[in-house]
Design a protein around this motif. Structure first.
Motif, PDB file in Angstrom:
ATOM      1  N   UNK B  93      54.340 -50.070  89.075  1.00 21.18           N
ATOM      2  CA  UNK B  93      54.232 -49.464  90.404  1.00 21.18           C
ATOM      3  C   UNK B  93      54.135 -47.944  90.264  1.00 21.18           C
ATOM      4  N   UNK B  94      53.335 -47.305  91.149  1.00 17.06           N
ATOM      5  CA  UNK B  94      53.157 -45.864  91.034  1.00 17.06           C
ATOM      6  C   UNK B  94      54.399 -45.097  91.451  1.00 17.06           C
ATOM      7  N   UNK B  95      54.885 -44.253  90.557  1.00 16.44           N
ATOM      8  CA  UNK B  95      56.029 -43.383  90.883  1.00 16.44           C
ATOM      9  C   UNK B  95      55.568 -41.942  90.733  1.00 16.44           C
ATOM     10  N   UNK B  96      55.910 -41.093  91.707  1.00 15.14           N
ATOM     11  CA  UNK B  96      55.485 -39.698  91.607  1.00 15.14           C
ATOM     12  C   UNK B  96      56.692 -38.780  91.553  1.00 15.14           C
ATOM     13  N   UNK B  97      56.510 -37.636  90.885  1.00 17.53           N
ATOM     14  CA  UNK B  97      57.556 -36.617  90.921  1.00 17.53           C
ATOM     15  C   UNK B  97      57.661 -36.082  92.345  1.00 17.53           C
ATOM     16  N   UNK B  98      58.861 -35.769  92.811  1.00 20.82           N
ATOM     17  CA  UNK B  98      58.992 -35.301  94.197  1.00 20.82           C
ATOM     18  C   UNK B  98      58.337 -33.954  94.452  1.00 20.82           C
ATOM     19  N   UNK B 109      53.349 -41.756  87.329  1.00 20.48           N
ATOM     20  CA  UNK B 109      53.016 -42.758  86.311  1.00 20.48           C
ATOM     21  C   UNK B 109      51.533 -43.121  86.280  1.00 20.48           C
ATOM     22  N   UNK B 110      50.761 -43.081  87.398  1.00 21.00           N
ATOM     23  CA  UNK B 110      49.324 -43.379  87.251  1.00 21.00           C
ATOM     24  C   UNK B 110      48.621 -42.434  86.291  1.00 21.00           C
ATOM     25  N   UNK B 111      48.976 -41.138  86.334  1.00 19.08           N
ATOM     26  CA  UNK B 111      48.361 -40.192  85.399  1.00 19.08           C
ATOM     27  C   UNK B 111      48.763 -40.520  83.969  1.00 19.08           C
ATOM     28  N   UNK B 112      50.027 -40.938  83.799  1.00 18.00           N
ATOM     29  CA  UNK B 112      50.518 -41.301  82.470  1.00 18.00           C
ATOM     30  C   UNK B 112      49.746 -42.500  81.933  1.00 18.00           C
ATOM     31  N   UNK B 113      49.521 -43.498  82.804  1.00 17.08           N
ATOM     32  CA  UNK B 113      48.761 -44.676  82.400  1.00 17.08           C
ATOM     33  C   UNK B 113      47.330 -44.286  82.027  1.00 17.08           C
ATOM     34  N   UNK B 114      46.721 -43.402  82.835  1.00 21.00           N
ATOM     35  CA  UNK B 114      45.359 -42.951  82.560  1.00 21.00           C
ATOM     36  C   UNK B 114      45.283 -42.206  81.235  1.00 21.00           C
TER      37      UNK B 114
END
Lengths: 90, 135
Positions: B93-98, B109-114
């Motif tokens: 699931x996508x988690x973003x820094x606040x 996490x999407x950028x990390x996956x990419x």
């Protein structure tokens, strides 16, 4: 005539006809070098089509397609030249 | 094959293509681009260098083995899912820094996956290209 109409009605047919002619050379080409040049020409025409389509649809994203295509096409032609040269050395 | 024109052109094109691949990777979430295309453009840059300077020079320029890149990339992609499990969320699931990072915008996490996909694609493509050029 605005740029969108010009792109769709003038530039696109010209590029399309050139694409068909280049493809005919790709199929008929007497030897390998003719075919490599035809592939290069088809790639260049695709870049032109991407650029014209960007003008026609107001989508700047298609210009990135043209940039990537140009870089890969450059490499592809060089790789063909490299392997043809290596093959004739043997 | 040694060509002066090709080596000179490659010297300018290699950093430019690597920069463009990073650009494609970073904007991939909202616009066309992403890890896969970015990895392909980066591997094209090294393939160009290989044709201009030879396989050994390209391996030296890469500094790590392509197989190592595949492993690191898979690890990063798996870790982006593992972070979700640690946070008690569904896997991947996508988690973003606040807070938003300057230049990059909101990262998560999407950028990390990419980034993982980028490294895997780079490693696989270079593994194929190098082994084809060596035999």
């Amino acid at each position: 005539m605005n740029p969108e109409n010009l792109a769709l009605n003038v530039a696109m047919p010209v590029l399309g006809v050139s694409l068909v002619m280049a493809f005919a050379r790709l199929v008929r080409g007497p030897n390998l070098v003719d075919r490599v040049v035809a592939v290069d020409l088809i790639g260049t025409l695709s870049i032109g089509i991407a650029g014209v389509y960007a003008v026609a649809t107001h989508q700047a994203v298609f210009l990135d397609v043209a940039v990537i295509l140009a870089m890969l096409l450059f490499l592809g032609t060089i790789a063909f030249a490299y392997f043809i040269e290596r093959r004739t050395e043997r | 094959m040694k060509s002066c024109i090709l080596s000179t052109a490659t010297r300018y094109l290699l950093p430019l293509m690597l920069l463009f691949s990073i650009y494609l990777l970073l904007r991939g979430h909202n616009q066309p681009g992403g890890g896969f295309v970015g990895g392909l453009v980066a591997s094209t840059a090294f393939a160009l260098y290989m044709i201009a300077e030879g396989v050994l020079a390209a391996r030296r320029a890469l500094q790590v083995q392509p197989t190592t890149l595949i492993g690191i990339g898979l690890g990063i992609a798996a870790a982006s899912g593992g972070l979700d499990l640690l946070a008690g969320e569904p896997f991947l699931k996508g988690l973003w820094l606040p807070v938003a990072v300057p230049v990059l915008g909101k990262i998560g996490t999407p950028l990390m996956f990419d980034a993982g996909v980028y490294l895997v694609v780079l490693g696989v493509a270079l593994l194929i290209v190098f082994s084809m050029a060596e035999d």
